[in-house]
Motif scaffolding. Sequence first.
Motif, PDB file in Angstrom:
ATOM      1  N   LYS A 163       0.836  -1.208   0.000  1.00 25.70           N
ATOM      2  CA  LYS A 163       0.000   0.000   0.000  1.00 25.70           C
ATOM      3  C   LYS A 163       0.870   1.257   0.000  1.00 25.70           C
ATOM      4  CE  LYS A 163      -2.697  -0.949   3.538  1.00 25.70           C
ATOM      5  NZ  LYS A 163      -3.845  -0.806   4.487  1.00 25.70           N
ATOM      6  N   LYS A 164       1.956   1.220   0.733  1.00 23.14           N
ATOM      7  CA  LYS A 164       2.873   2.354   0.756  1.00 23.14           C
ATOM      8  C   LYS A 164       3.473   2.603  -0.624  1.00 23.14           C
ATOM      9  CE  LYS A 164       7.325   3.756   2.777  1.00 23.14           C
ATOM     10  NZ  LYS A 164       8.418   3.350   3.721  1.00 23.14           N
ATOM     11  N   ALA A 165       3.846   1.529  -1.303  1.00 19.99           N
ATOM     12  CA  ALA A 165       4.493   1.653  -2.601  1.00 19.99           C
ATOM     13  C   ALA A 165       3.563   2.220  -3.662  1.00 19.99           C
ATOM     14  CB  ALA A 165       5.016   0.293  -3.057  1.00 19.99           C
ATOM     15  N   HIS A 166       2.252   1.988  -3.521  1.00 21.69           N
ATOM     16  CA  HIS A 166       1.303   2.399  -4.553  1.00 21.69           C
ATOM     17  C   HIS A 166       0.312   3.444  -4.060  1.00 21.69           C
ATOM     18  CE1 HIS A 166       2.661  -1.730  -5.636  1.00 21.69           C
ATOM     19  NE2 HIS A 166       2.812  -1.147  -6.811  1.00 21.69           N
ATOM     20  N   ASN A 167       0.609   4.038  -2.920  1.00 22.21           N
ATOM     21  CA  ASN A 167      -0.303   5.008  -2.315  1.00 22.21           C
ATOM     22  C   ASN A 167      -0.625   6.165  -3.246  1.00 22.21           C
ATOM     23  OD1 ASN A 167      -1.731   6.263   0.012  1.00 22.21           O
ATOM     24  ND2 ASN A 167      -0.085   7.765  -0.164  1.00 22.21           N
ATOM     25  N   GLY A 168       0.375   6.695  -3.930  1.00 19.96           N
ATOM     26  CA  GLY A 168       0.159   7.865  -4.778  1.00 19.96           C
ATOM     27  C   GLY A 168      -0.430   7.561  -6.135  1.00 19.96           C
ATOM     28  N   LEU A 169      -0.592   6.289  -6.455  1.00 22.91           N
ATOM     29  CA  LEU A 169      -1.100   5.924  -7.774  1.00 22.91           C
ATOM     30  C   LEU A 169      -2.622   5.954  -7.863  1.00 22.91           C
ATOM     31  CD1 LEU A 169       1.097   2.918  -9.001  1.00 22.91           C
ATOM     32  CD2 LEU A 169       1.032   5.242  -9.896  1.00 22.91           C
ATOM     33  N   PHE A 170      -3.282   5.744  -6.728  1.00 21.08           N
ATOM     34  CA  PHE A 170      -4.732   5.586  -6.750  1.00 21.08           C
ATOM     35  C   PHE A 170      -5.418   6.540  -5.777  1.00 21.08           C
ATOM     36  CE2 PHE A 170      -2.819   1.524  -7.937  1.00 21.08           C
ATOM     37  CZ  PHE A 170      -3.426   1.308  -9.168  1.00 21.08           C
ATOM     38  N   VAL A 171      -6.633   6.936  -6.127  1.00 19.23           N
ATOM     39  CA  VAL A 171      -7.417   7.856  -5.303  1.00 19.23           C
ATOM     40  C   VAL A 171      -7.589   7.260  -3.902  1.00 19.23           C
ATOM     41  CG1 VAL A 171      -9.652   8.969  -5.010  1.00 19.23           C
ATOM     42  CG2 VAL A 171      -8.624   8.805  -7.295  1.00 19.23           C
ATOM     43  N   ASP A 172      -7.364   8.098  -2.882  1.00 18.23           N
ATOM     44  CA  ASP A 172      -7.472   7.704  -1.478  1.00 18.23           C
ATOM     45  C   ASP A 172      -6.495   6.587  -1.108  1.00 18.23           C
ATOM     46  OD1 ASP A 172      -9.547   9.547  -1.057  1.00 18.23           O
ATOM     47  OD2 ASP A 172     -11.069   8.099  -1.655  1.00 18.23           O
ATOM     48  N   GLY A 173      -5.465   6.385  -1.936  1.00 15.24           N
ATOM     49  CA  GLY A 173      -4.474   5.354  -1.638  1.00 15.24           C
ATOM     50  C   GLY A 173      -5.016   3.944  -1.713  1.00 15.24           C
ATOM     51  N   ASP A 174      -6.153   3.762  -2.387  1.00 15.77           N
ATOM     52  CA  ASP A 174      -6.795   2.451  -2.470  1.00 15.77           C
ATOM     53  C   ASP A 174      -6.183   1.645  -3.605  1.00 15.77           C
ATOM     54  OD1 ASP A 174      -8.395   0.236  -2.520  1.00 15.77           O
ATOM     55  OD2 ASP A 174     -10.280   1.311  -2.838  1.00 15.77           O
ATOM     56  N   ALA A 175      -5.140   0.859  -3.277  1.00 19.77           N
ATOM     57  CA  ALA A 175      -4.436   0.098  -4.294  1.00 19.77           C
ATOM     58  C   ALA A 175      -5.228  -1.096  -4.799  1.00 19.77           C
ATOM     59  CB  ALA A 175      -3.096  -0.389  -3.741  1.00 19.77           C
ATOM     60  N   GLU A 176      -6.259  -1.496  -4.055  1.00 23.36           N
ATOM     61  CA  GLU A 176      -7.069  -2.645  -4.466  1.00 23.36           C
ATOM     62  C   GLU A 176      -8.126  -2.276  -5.503  1.00 23.36           C
ATOM     63  OE1 GLU A 176      -8.242  -6.004  -1.668  1.00 23.36           O
ATOM     64  OE2 GLU A 176      -8.005  -4.329  -0.283  1.00 23.36           O
ATOM     65  N   HIS A 177      -8.882  -1.194  -5.221  1.00 19.79           N
ATOM     66  CA  HIS A 177     -10.038  -0.885  -6.059  1.00 19.79           C
ATOM     67  C   HIS A 177     -10.090   0.571  -6.530  1.00 19.79           C
ATOM     68  CE1 HIS A 177     -11.458  -4.760  -4.643  1.00 19.79           C
ATOM     69  NE2 HIS A 177     -11.370  -4.347  -3.406  1.00 19.79           N
ATOM     70  N   GLY A 178      -9.144   1.389  -6.076  1.00 16.77           N
ATOM     71  CA  GLY A 178      -9.200   2.815  -6.358  1.00 16.77           C
ATOM     72  C   GLY A 178      -8.976   3.178  -7.807  1.00 16.77           C
ATOM     73  N   THR A 179      -9.510   4.360  -8.171  1.00 15.90           N
ATOM     74  CA  THR A 179      -9.312   4.900  -9.513  1.00 15.90           C
ATOM     75  C   THR A 179      -7.894   5.451  -9.648  1.00 15.90           C
ATOM     76  OG1 THR A 179     -11.643   5.502  -9.626  1.00 15.90           O
ATOM     77  CG2 THR A 179     -10.169   6.568 -11.205  1.00 15.90           C
ATOM     78  N   LEU A 180      -7.317   5.267 -10.807  1.00 17.44           N
ATOM     79  CA  LEU A 180      -5.962   5.732 -11.052  1.00 17.44           C
ATOM     80  C   LEU A 180      -5.876   7.247 -10.967  1.00 17.44           C
ATOM     81  CD1 LEU A 180      -3.118   4.684 -11.991  1.00 17.44           C
ATOM     82  CD2 LEU A 180      -3.863   5.225 -14.321  1.00 17.44           C
ATOM     83  N   VAL A 181      -4.855   7.753 -10.279  1.00 16.62           N
ATOM     84  CA  VAL A 181      -4.584   9.187 -10.248  1.00 16.62           C
ATOM     85  C   VAL A 181      -3.928   9.548 -11.579  1.00 16.62           C
ATOM     86  CG1 VAL A 181      -3.326  11.046  -9.107  1.00 16.62           C
ATOM     87  CG2 VAL A 181      -4.314   9.193  -7.740  1.00 16.62           C
ATOM     88  N   SER A 182      -4.661  10.242 -12.425  1.00 18.42           N
ATOM     89  CA  SER A 182      -4.259  10.412 -13.816  1.00 18.42           C
ATOM     90  C   SER A 182      -2.957  11.179 -14.019  1.00 18.42           C
ATOM     91  CB  SER A 182      -5.379  11.099 -14.604  1.00 18.42           C
ATOM     92  OG  SER A 182      -5.671  12.372 -14.047  1.00 18.42           O
ATOM     93  N   ASP A 183      -2.622  12.109 -13.111  1.00 15.94           N
ATOM     94  CA  ASP A 183      -1.445  12.939 -13.342  1.00 15.94           C
ATOM     95  C   ASP A 183      -0.158  12.336 -12.777  1.00 15.94           C
ATOM     96  OD1 ASP A 183      -2.106  13.230 -10.700  1.00 15.94           O
ATOM     97  OD2 ASP A 183      -1.882  15.412 -10.647  1.00 15.94           O
ATOM     98  N   LYS A 184      -0.232  11.204 -12.110  1.00 18.63           N
ATOM     99  CA  LYS A 184       0.983  10.576 -11.564  1.00 18.63           C
ATOM    100  C   LYS A 184       1.744   9.865 -12.677  1.00 18.63           C
ATOM    101  CE  LYS A 184       3.912   9.041  -8.495  1.00 18.63           C
ATOM    102  NZ  LYS A 184       3.567   8.095  -7.435  1.00 18.63           N
TER     103      LYS A 184
END
Length: 220
Positions: A163-184
């Motif tokens: 979760k730490k490694a992918h925290n900034g990739l997804f909305v609310d840090g939800d690496a399981e089901h979150g939407t991709l943060v488009s600008d990262k």
Amino acid sequence: PEEKVPIHEKHGVRDWDDPQGAIEWDRMADELLYVKANGQTSDSHYSHDHLNVQKPIEVDSVVAEEWKKKFSDIHARFAQQGEDVVWVVVEGFLLYWDPRIYNWFNVRAFVRVPELIARERREERQGYYITVINLPLRSLSPEGNYWKDPPFYWQDIVWPAYKKAHNGLFVDGDAEHGTLVSDKIPDLLVLEGTEMTMTELLDKMCQRVAEVAQKDLTAS
């Protein structure tokens, strides 16, 4: 080397999953630069995957052969323009932690699965060898341990590190089901591993690689 892997503060064991210390990022960056410049790995690069059990993965042979043909054709078109293309696949569980690394990729993809599935796969693996390189002989030798996760390792170390490694990739840090943060990483292709067969994953990934290659051909 094992001695460079950080020690977990709570449990006092090697933290093989911490994104900051599990990978020698400077060394990996140097190796990728070498590969990009020379079309091959350096003499200092080595792998010990052959020491670990590799689970066979079946894909539709017809689909695989179709893509082999398509990539052979793309390769030939690059050759006609005077370019000898070397296809390099970089795989790993922490690829999107260090910007130096993922910014050098022509194609970026991320296969994710729910925690339960990830944990089942980790536990099925049981363990893996940790090795050192014997230079200048370049022979691999076991470090003396076949690493097996302690009982607490998943919930206290592996999953928190993921979760730490992918925290900034997804909305609310939800690496399981979150939407991709488009600008990262704008062009990151997220593939849902539980919703697709291995053949479908292969097909989707190859489609993206072919698209990028076609753009490069057109641009040149």
